[in-house]
Motif scaffolding. Structure first.
Motif: not given
Length: 745
Positions: A500-502, A507-509, A511-515
């Motif tokens: 779950f944590e992975w 998906f959080n990384e 999102i930040f990489s898209i930004g």
């Protein structure tokens, strides 16, 4: 595009109801008591219905139908009027500042901020002139986070000393109207309460069910806190599955907003839909699923699942809204009839608005229904543009090896899934696009790239997170029987928690990489007025009608609407271009002045301390968006600023700009100073120790005296009366909002 009213009966009900609600919101204070009018119209409708039943032909029936629409229109306005708490004779407004004490109960979630706790309390009684009497009203309260001060809990009954103040209007140009937002939630007052001002005297939750649900949500949040060790991933886990966003940092919130994926962190239709889809899929694997019992079992299990989830997430407003929407869809499917999805959505909206008419003003309500409506209508049509699965199936040949044919098959299925998800995302954006510009003033062009990857991963993460909670429940149950067995089984939730944590990290990384990779993909600073937003909706609707009917007059109407929209924006820019004004901002404990010329500005922080990102975002940027500013320069102090300013003496700065002359006073004036008449404003800063006669001798009494936000309330209260006696006009930006002076042509 013909609307078939027979299978969409609730559309005929919800549209006049919404029109009545909007009418009251616009002119509610001017309307008389509407209940007698609704009662009279209802009796008239019943009489007309009985009359039309005896009359041949459709004319009588149509007349009765039109009267029904009028009744629903009036009912919408009447429901909103009755839901407006401030009309009650015992509302807090009637007591004003005479309240000595009041008794209230905590009636909302507590928001944990860096320095304060914030929540809403509902008043039940007030003491005025030594006498207790019943009262009602909501107050948005803040209390400091200090050692020994616990967070308020739902159901805490407080005894509070002092009178609350009416909610403040926006204090700076373009600033978010928090007062109106609170009023839509029937909260009309605010108060900062010191720890020695209140005392908890009892516990009496307004709703036992909701209190239990909120405790359950906190217990489940504790499971994530125990097993998800990284702080950022824990915060997102709790937001994703339970809707608790207290620990999500501002940087993460901004990253999701910039990529159009904020909905991932809001427990609502996505999570409820995933649960319903999982139950439907599991039941679909059972034998005998074509029998009539299957629809009933599916409906009952679906309803039980989504409402259990709503309970475990604390019965938050967004989840309840989604649960009601899906409940109508489930019941409609279980009926076995050909039920229109539009009718089911209209029925859900109708009953929700009857329960709380002010939901129509809720951004989440508007976005949810518009997105689903757009998906139902547009997603199948967009999906038909491409048929990747059929295309790759045609590439198969009998002589090809089995692995090659399977590869074509799986490639077609994979690309078809991607295209279906793309069509869904595009369809949702079509209807929500105008509201996104109106409320958030931005549009993320990267929404497709973000959602195509983040939504599937986050959806799987929801399932894994719920699985973690279920496993922990099993282990805890085993622990009641045997502590050793529970300890031995604890590796299962630990393993699931790692997965779950992975997934959350992944998906959080992403999102930040898209930004980071697409920094220019966010179009921001867009300002739309309410009429312009309606024009944009009308343009989109007429384009859809044109695509459906293929008739050129509709395309002409769409072009005309677009021309009107763009003309209004050009005219607004033309009107703004010569506008020049000086603004003394209302920012707590700060001295900030802005010199605006059309779409350009020089913003000076007079106290030589730079504005924080939060201060700039919430106090300065909204006004910049409203003026569609193209060049806003921020200066710390006057050094380098193009606005002419000079230090006349220690504690006195004189600024001149486009015919405006302003004095900034932060200490005593020299008694030998030459008079400086002709000013447009005298700004007192940092509790300047000046006497009215000194100001009058130096500047005269014609210029208004402005207390900026760096002045303390006790100082303003003392100086204000003295200055008015001396003949000055005074203005306090802390209580009255930003002070504006218009420059001459």
């Amino acid at each position: 595009m013909e609307i078939k009213w027979a299978p969409n009966a609730f559309l005929r009900l919800v549209l006049p109801l919404m029109a009545g609600i909007l009418t009251y919101l616009c002119t509610g204070e001017k309307l008389p008591d509407l209940l007698p009018i609704v009662a009279g119209l209802t009796l008239l409708f019943v009489a007309a219905q009985l009359w039309s039943a005896r009359q041949p032909g459709p004319a009588a029936t149509d007349a009765a139908g039109l009267l029904a629409i009028v009744v629903l229109y009036a009912a919408g306005a009447a429901l909103t009027q009755q839901a407006t708490e401030s009309r009650a004779p015992d509302h807090l407004y009637r007591f004003e500042s005479r309240v000595e004490f009041y008794r209230a109960v905590v009636d909302d979630y507590t928001v944990t901020r860096p320095a304060t706790y914030a929540t809403t309390v509902r008043v039940s009684a007030v003491r005025v002139a030594g006498q207790w009497q019943p009262a009602r009203g909501g107050i948005r309260v803040s209390i400091p986070r200090e050692e020994g001060v616990g967070a308020p809990e739902y159901g805490d009954v407080w005894l509070v000393r002092g009178a609350p103040a009416p909610s403040k209007p926006p204090l700076n140009p373009g600033e978010f109207d928090y007062r109106r937002y609170l009023q839509y939630h029937q909260v009309y007052h605010q108060q900062f309460i010191h720890p020695d001002q209140y005392q908890k005297i009892a516990t009496a939750p307004p709703s036992i069910l909701r209190a239990t649900a909120m405790r359950a949500a906190r217990v489940l949040d504790g499971v994530f806190r125990q097993y998800v060790h990284a702080r950022r991933e824990y915060a997102l886990a709790s937001a994703l599955v339970l809707g608790i966003k207290d620990e999500v940092d501002q940087e993460t919130k901004q990253a999701y907003a910039n990529t159009g994926t904020t909905h991932i962190m809001a427990v609502s239709g996505l999570q409820v839909g995933l649960l319903f889809g999982a139950v439907t899929w599991l039941l679909g694997r059972l034998p005998g699923r074509r029998g009539p019992w299957f629809r009933l079992v599916t409906a009952l299990l679906g309803l039980a699942t989504i409402w259990s989830y709503a309970f475990l997430t604390g019965l938050s407003a967004s989840v309840l809204r989604a649960a009601v929407m899906f409940s109508f869809i489930i019941i409609g499917r279980a009926s076995g009839r050909q039920t229109s999805m539009y009718n089911l959505l209209a029925a859900a909206a109708f009953f929700l608005l009857c329960y709380d008419p002010y939901l129509l003003c809720d951004v989440g309500f508007q976005l949810s229904f518009l997105a689903v409506l757009s998906i139902v209508y547009l997603q199948p049509r967009i999906a038909r543009w491409l048929q990747p699965q059929a295309y790759f199936l045609e590439r198969q040949r009998p002589w090809q090896p089995k692995t090659v044919r399977k590869s074509w098959q799986w490639l077609g299925k994979g690309l078809d899934y991607v295209w279906q998800a793309t069509a869904l995302s595009l369809a949702a954006q079509v209807a929500t696009f105008p509201l996104g510009l109106f409320y958030f003033h931005q549009f993320p062009l990267s929404f497709l790239a973000s959602n195509l990857v983040a939504v599937p991963i986050s959806s799987l993460a929801v399932y894994v997170g719920l699985g973690l909670l279920a496993l922990k429940g099993v282990v805890a149950t085993v622990g009641l029987l045997s502590t050793g067995a529970a300890a031995a089984l604890d590796w299962l939730p630990q393993l699931v928690a790692r997965v779950f944590e992975w997934m959350i990290w992944l998906f959080n990384e992403y999102i930040f990489s898209i930004g980071r990779l697409l920094p220019g993909a966010l179009i921001s600073g867009i300002h739309l007025t309410a009429p312009q937003t309606w024009l944009l909706f009308a343009f989109i609707l007429t384009v859809l009608v044109f695509l459906r009917l293929r008739r050129l007059p509709w395309l002409g109407v769409a072009c005309a609407l677009l021309a009107v929209l763009e003309s209004s924006r050009v005219w607004a820019a033309h009107q703004l271009a010569p506008d020049a004004r000086l603004i003394i901002y209302s920012i707590p404990r700060r001295s900030v002045v802005g010199f605006w010329q059309g779409a350009a500005a020089e913003v000076v922080t007079v106290d030589s301390l730079p504005l924080t990102e939060t201060e700039r975002t919430y106090r300065i940027v909204p006004g910049s968006i409203q003026r569609e500013a193209r060049q806003v320069n921020h200066w710390v102090g006057w050094r380098g600023c193009p606005v002419p300013a000079r230090v006349a003496e220690p504690g006195l700065i004189l600024a001149a700009w486009r015919g405006l002359r302003v004095a900034f006073v932060s200490s005593r004036l020299s008694p030998a100073r030459q008079p400086l008449p002709g000013l447009q404003a005298i700004v007192l800063r940092r509790n300047a120790r000046v006497r009215p006669e000194e100001l009058a001798a130096t500047f005269g009494t014609k210029a208004p005296v402005v207390f900026d936000s760096s002045c303390k309330s006790w100082y303003v209260a003392r100086q204000d009366s003295l200055l008015q006696v001396a003949g000055f006009q005074t203005y306090d930006v802390t209580t009255r909002g930003a002070f504006t002076v218009q420059a001459g042509p």
